[in-house]
Design a protein around this motif. Structure first.
Motif, PDB file in Angstrom:
ATOM      1  N   SER A 262       0.847  -1.195   0.000  1.00 30.64           N
ATOM      2  CA  SER A 262       0.000   0.000   0.000  1.00 30.64           C
ATOM      3  C   SER A 262       0.879   1.241   0.000  1.00 30.64           C
ATOM      4  N   GLU A 263       0.588   2.175  -0.878  1.00 28.44           N
ATOM      5  CA  GLU A 263       1.358   3.414  -1.012  1.00 28.44           C
ATOM      6  C   GLU A 263       0.459   4.600  -0.704  1.00 28.44           C
ATOM      7  N   ILE A 264       0.865   5.407   0.269  1.00 31.55           N
ATOM      8  CA  ILE A 264       0.104   6.613   0.619  1.00 31.55           C
ATOM      9  C   ILE A 264       0.860   7.827   0.117  1.00 31.55           C
ATOM     10  N   ASN A 265       0.182   8.641  -0.669  1.00 33.88           N
ATOM     11  CA  ASN A 265       0.745   9.895  -1.152  1.00 33.88           C
ATOM     12  C   ASN A 265       0.307  10.999  -0.200  1.00 33.88           C
ATOM     13  N   GLU A 266       1.249  11.496   0.611  1.00 32.90           N
ATOM     14  CA  GLU A 266       0.918  12.499   1.616  1.00 32.90           C
ATOM     15  C   GLU A 266       0.493  13.821   0.998  1.00 32.90           C
ATOM     16  N   LYS A 267       0.991  14.106  -0.189  1.00 36.52           N
ATOM     17  CA  LYS A 267       0.669  15.386  -0.820  1.00 36.52           C
ATOM     18  C   LYS A 267      -0.760  15.420  -1.333  1.00 36.52           C
ATOM     19  N   SER A 268      -1.179  14.348  -2.008  1.00 39.56           N
ATOM     20  CA  SER A 268      -2.530  14.314  -2.579  1.00 39.56           C
ATOM     21  C   SER A 268      -3.531  13.624  -1.670  1.00 39.56           C
ATOM     22  N   ASP A 269      -3.035  13.000  -0.577  1.00 33.12           N
ATOM     23  CA  ASP A 269      -3.882  12.263   0.356  1.00 33.12           C
ATOM     24  C   ASP A 269      -4.649  11.149  -0.361  1.00 33.12           C
ATOM     25  N   THR A 270      -3.942  10.437  -1.241  1.00 34.86           N
ATOM     26  CA  THR A 270      -4.530   9.307  -1.948  1.00 34.86           C
ATOM     27  C   THR A 270      -3.703   8.056  -1.682  1.00 34.86           C
ATOM     28  N   GLN A 296     -12.369   6.106   0.745  1.00 35.87           N
ATOM     29  CA  GLN A 296     -12.457   4.849   0.007  1.00 35.87           C
ATOM     30  C   GLN A 296     -11.351   3.892   0.459  1.00 35.87           C
ATOM     31  N   ASN A 297     -10.950   4.006   1.690  1.00 36.05           N
ATOM     32  CA  ASN A 297      -9.796   3.246   2.166  1.00 36.05           C
ATOM     33  C   ASN A 297     -10.072   1.753   2.162  1.00 36.05           C
ATOM     34  N   ILE A 298      -9.098   0.986   1.655  1.00 34.79           N
ATOM     35  CA  ILE A 298      -9.144  -0.467   1.650  1.00 34.79           C
ATOM     36  C   ILE A 298      -7.857  -0.982   2.275  1.00 34.79           C
ATOM     37  N   ASP A 299      -7.965  -1.915   3.223  1.00 36.78           N
ATOM     38  CA  ASP A 299      -6.797  -2.508   3.861  1.00 36.78           C
ATOM     39  C   ASP A 299      -6.923  -4.023   3.760  1.00 36.78           C
ATOM     40  N   VAL A 300      -6.170  -4.623   2.841  1.00 32.19           N
ATOM     41  CA  VAL A 300      -6.219  -6.070   2.654  1.00 32.19           C
ATOM     42  C   VAL A 300      -5.582  -6.747   3.858  1.00 32.19           C
ATOM     43  N   ILE A 301      -6.303  -7.693   4.476  1.00 37.45           N
ATOM     44  CA  ILE A 301      -5.765  -8.376   5.650  1.00 37.45           C
ATOM     45  C   ILE A 301      -5.374  -9.820   5.355  1.00 37.45           C
ATOM     46  N   ASP A 302      -5.979 -10.426   4.327  1.00 34.78           N
ATOM     47  CA  ASP A 302      -5.604 -11.799   3.979  1.00 34.78           C
ATOM     48  C   ASP A 302      -6.341 -12.194   2.704  1.00 34.78           C
ATOM     49  N   ASP A 306      -8.440 -17.219  -4.316  1.00 30.71           N
ATOM     50  CA  ASP A 306      -8.107 -16.151  -5.262  1.00 30.71           C
ATOM     51  C   ASP A 306      -8.633 -14.786  -4.832  1.00 30.71           C
ATOM     52  N   LYS A 307      -9.396 -14.716  -3.757  1.00 27.88           N
ATOM     53  CA  LYS A 307     -10.037 -13.474  -3.337  1.00 27.88           C
ATOM     54  C   LYS A 307      -9.307 -12.879  -2.126  1.00 27.88           C
ATOM     55  N   PHE A 308      -9.339 -11.547  -2.058  1.00 25.89           N
ATOM     56  CA  PHE A 308      -8.785 -10.839  -0.908  1.00 25.89           C
ATOM     57  C   PHE A 308      -9.898 -10.527   0.092  1.00 25.89           C
ATOM     58  N   ILE A 309      -9.561 -10.586   1.377  1.00 27.75           N
ATOM     59  CA  ILE A 309     -10.448 -10.119   2.437  1.00 27.75           C
ATOM     60  C   ILE A 309      -9.849  -8.826   2.971  1.00 27.75           C
ATOM     61  N   ALA A 310     -10.655  -7.781   3.040  1.00 21.40           N
ATOM     62  CA  ALA A 310     -10.127  -6.458   3.378  1.00 21.40           C
ATOM     63  C   ALA A 310     -11.060  -5.716   4.323  1.00 21.40           C
ATOM     64  N   LEU A 311     -10.467  -4.813   5.092  1.00 19.42           N
ATOM     65  CA  LEU A 311     -11.237  -3.844   5.865  1.00 19.42           C
ATOM     66  C   LEU A 311     -11.478  -2.627   4.990  1.00 19.42           C
ATOM     67  N   SER A 312     -12.652  -2.042   5.113  1.00 20.15           N
ATOM     68  CA  SER A 312     -12.981  -0.894   4.263  1.00 20.15           C
ATOM     69  C   SER A 312     -13.805   0.115   5.045  1.00 20.15           C
ATOM     70  N   ASN A 313     -13.613   1.391   4.710  1.00 22.28           N
ATOM     71  CA  ASN A 313     -14.491   2.420   5.267  1.00 22.28           C
ATOM     72  C   ASN A 313     -15.322   3.080   4.172  1.00 22.28           C
ATOM     73  N   TYR A 314     -15.400   2.429   3.009  1.00 17.19           N
ATOM     74  CA  TYR A 314     -16.192   2.984   1.905  1.00 17.19           C
ATOM     75  C   TYR A 314     -17.673   2.921   2.275  1.00 17.19           C
ATOM     76  N   VAL A 324     -12.679  -8.949  -2.103  1.00 17.84           N
ATOM     77  CA  VAL A 324     -12.243  -8.271  -3.320  1.00 17.84           C
ATOM     78  C   VAL A 324     -11.697  -9.298  -4.305  1.00 17.84           C
ATOM     79  N   ASP A 325     -12.237  -9.282  -5.529  1.00 20.40           N
ATOM     80  CA  ASP A 325     -11.716 -10.109  -6.611  1.00 20.40           C
ATOM     81  C   ASP A 325     -10.680  -9.283  -7.372  1.00 20.40           C
ATOM     82  N   PRO A 326      -9.403  -9.681  -7.372  1.00 20.84           N
ATOM     83  CA  PRO A 326      -8.386  -8.864  -8.050  1.00 20.84           C
ATOM     84  C   PRO A 326      -8.625  -8.703  -9.545  1.00 20.84           C
ATOM     85  N   ASN A 327      -9.447  -9.578 -10.125  1.00 17.19           N
ATOM     86  CA  ASN A 327      -9.762  -9.441 -11.547  1.00 17.19           C
ATOM     87  C   ASN A 327     -10.826  -8.387 -11.805  1.00 17.19           C
TER      88      ASN A 327
END
Length: 700
Positions: A262-270, A296-302, A306-314, A324-327
């Protein structure tokens, strides 16, 4: 907008004077003024007479620091002696063994041995005989070594541990074989804000560009280290330009199939999220989400296959769990929905179940779900407790955790997954009756009529007549949910007829993302207003009075209490601010300041600048005001909030003829942002803090 700045240097030699009306053993250390002026936006002139203290290695600064510590030691020793704080803290302290965490085949725990730093132990079973795995005393003959973190490989073959020297945020990594307890030759340096993620016979870690002390944190890079190879051969995995303010976090899934970055851009807050499928024929970094905005924050935990399980505040202020299906990632499926009043704190995944921890108004609740999102069972924990040390592997049949509070030491439990039966594993023995202590949750209203929650701790039957010694604390920053921990000083306060209060002010994460957003950047004053309103509530409802009210905070909480004392000095008797950012105009010029711009704002934006200047404690000290007594605690190697924030603030506070109440600054040697590094120095810091508070509250 960007600032325009004009600088004027005006050296001024301050005439040394003494205060009248102070205790004879307190003599302020008078600092020389060397006036520097900055002009912002052709309108605002910002004066700074103690900028020279930012050069912490100069002979002049070193002399000032030594004299301040001498004065502090004398004053604090007298206060501790008068209040018996050392005896009181020892009376209510407990064993230094920490509750074990389960990772893979072993249980791991820290143990502080006498006056030394804590060592790392491990054993096969929870109640097994622990064996020492890492002895920090063997790592250096000269430096104070503190162990900060450890990570176990999936096959429980190796453990990598991180340690720091003299409190610095810079870390080193070593590897130990768990089969025989022997240390390998692997030795890594220059790690900073680094997590560790194992993948097969190696692990990922991150570094920053190494520069002089207190330089800006820039140039994070992520590497992969293979066991048995020198660090110079490590593979570079991810980086951006050194000048960028981007931050990276990463993990591998429990089956080690996916690497998530995960990459956070501090300047654009994205935020951007990438992944690598290590089972694929061709390995490359694939985009999962790009340019996610803060809501729209997503934090993949496991992952599950083939699917990701994530925490979200969307569309969920308090958090939800999604698949989340990566496809087709933007069409994620909600597994466990969010709640309007319950904050999702943690999710632990098992092969056929999900255990969640929600918190509703300081009530922690474990809930068991299946992967269809059906709630199966729940377990509510005691009021105003913190759940810590949650551990358990994918194929385990139990979750291990402990809970604690301000007056209850850690209690270890085992929660069985199949029937959700809770089993007590270990309770810490104390020499006081904790059931006589009452926790009360209440709601008060801030300056703008916003309701704010507060937890109050006192002994049952306490008479509220406005004379009770009281300590009010808060944090209120970075969207963090402050976790209560056992504090013998609070027990002593309560058992002595006092009150402890913690205000869940805006800027923290107690009520979700929206609560955090209402106390950051240009809305930072809301957090301060909430804290001031908490003090006013305690006074008006006769819990205490201004002569009996102390306020205490650390890091961001230190900023809050200092700002409150400067804005409303008549409300408080005494203040303790630890490792606090106090010069908000120059904060972003050093260490992690550039990484905190989205929390505080930046002077390069005119609106941000106006707000920063308005609440910055250092810049709002009045010459004509006698402020409450203060104890400023800082550390000489603090890489998060450089110690000269406290140096400059103390110098300015002390160098005013109207300041009759003592201003004390204690500078911890060979320590960092988390304070004292050895067991003896940690105890001394508690003695200093509570001795000072109780001594000041006893004065008329």
């Amino acid at each position: 907008m960007h600032k325009t700045s004009k600088r004027i240097y005006i050296p001024i030699l301050l005439i040394v004077f003494s205060f009248r009306g102070l205790a004879q053993h307190y003599q302020p250390v008078i600092a020389v003024e060397k006036l520097v002026q900055d002009t912002f936006y052709k309108e605002y002139i910002v004066k700074d007479s103690y900028q020279w203290l930012e050069n912490t290695s100069s002979a002049e600064s070193i002399n000032w620091i030594e004299n301040e510590n001498k004065a502090a030691d004398k004053y604090l020793a007298s206060a501790a002696n008068k209040t018996g704080s050392l005896a009181s803290l020892k009376k209510y302290s407990f064993t230094e063994f920490e509750i074990p965490n389960k990772f893979g085949k072993y249980f791991f725990s820290y143990y502080g041995r006498g006056t030394k730093t804590r060592a790392l132990y491990y054993c096969r079973t929870f109640n097994g005989v622990p064996k020492m795995l890492v002895n920090p005393d063997l790592l250096s003959n000269t430096d104070v070594i503190d162990l900060y973190d450890y990570h176990v490989s999936k096959d429980s073959k190796w453990l990598v541990y991180l340690f720091g020297r003299n409190g610095s945020d810079w870390r080193e990594a070593r590897v130990v074989s768990l089969e025989d307890g022997k240390e390998l030759k692997d030795s890594l340096v220059d790690l900073r804000f680094s997590s560790i993620s194992w993948l097969k016979d190696g692990f990922y870690y991150s570094t920053y560009s190494r520069d002089e002390q207190f330089a800006l944190a820039r140039g994070q890079r992520v590497f992969y280290h293979r066991i048995g190879t020198p660090q110079r051969q490590d593979s570079l995995v991810f980086q951006r330009k050194v000048s960028d303010r981007n931050r990276f976090s990463y993990k591998t899934t429990s089956d080690e199939r996916f690497f998530i970055l995960s990459e956070i851009n501090e300047k654009s807050d994205t935020r951007n999220i990438f992944y690598v499928d290590t089972w694929a024929e061709k390995l490359y970094m694939r985009p999962l989400f790009m340019n996610l905005i803060k809501d729209q924050n997503i934090d993949v935990i496991d992952n599950i296959g083939d699917k990701f399980i994530a925490l979200s505040n969307y569309k969920s202020n308090t958090g939800s769990i999604v698949e989340v299906d990566p496809n087709d990632p933007y069409k994620w499926k909600e597994l466990i929905h969010g709640f309007s009043r319950a904050l999702l704190m943690h999710a632990q995944l098992y092969k056929d179940r999900i255990v969640t921890l929600f918190q509703s108004d300081q009530h922690p609740v474990f809930t068991l779900y299946d992967y269809a999102g059906n709630a199966l069972k729940s377990l509510e924990l005691p009021i105003a407790t913190s759940v810590l040390n949650i551990s358990g592997d994918w194929d385990d049949d139990a979750l291990y955790y402990c809970y604690t509070s301000y007056t209850i030491p850690p209690v270890a439990h085992k929660l069985r997954i199949n029937d959700f039966k809770d089993e007590l594993l270990q309770a810490t023995v104390v020499n006081f009756y904790s059931r006589d202590i009452e926790y009360k949750e209440l709601t008060y209203y801030s300056k703008d009529s916003t309701p704010v929650n507060m937890t109050i701790v006192y002994e049952k039957g306490l008479k509220l007549n406005g004379t009770n010694p009281t300590i009010l604390s808060a944090y209120g920053g970075f969207g963090l949910v402050e976790q209560a921990s056992f504090d013998p000083g609070i027990v002593n306060l309560v058992k002595s007829g006092g009150v402890f209060a913690f205000a869940n002010i805006r800027g923290g994460g107690d009520k979700g993302i929206s609560w955090a957003m209402e106390g950051k950047e240009n809305k930072k004053q809301n957090a301060i207003d909430d804290f001031i309103a908490a003090a006013e509530y305690l006074i008006s409802n006769k819990y205490t009075s201004p002569k009996k009210l102390a306020i205490k905070g650390a890091s961001h909480g230190g900023l809050v209490v200092a700002a409150a004392a400067i804005q409303q000095p008549g409300l408080f008797k005494t203040v303790v601010a630890s490792v606090a950012p106090l010069d908000m105009i120059r904060k972003e010029k050093f260490t992690t300041g550039i990484l905190n711009i989205k929390e505080y704002g930046t002077v390069t934006d005119s609106l941000n600048f106006v707000h920063l200047l308005k609440y910055s404690p250092y810049h709002n000290v009045l010459e004509s005001q006698n402020y409450p007594s203060m104890l400023l605690i800082t550390s000489e190697n603090d890489d998060r909030v450089p110690p000269f924030h406290s140096y400059k603030f103390a110098a300015k506070m002390q160098n005013r003829s109207e300041q009759k109440n003592p201003i004390i600054i204690k500078i911890a040697k060979r320590s960092g942002h988390y304070g004292a590094s050895t067991n003896s120095s940690r105890i001394q810091e508690l003695v200093d803090t509570y001795g000072f508070i109780m001594n000041e509250l006893q004065k008329e």
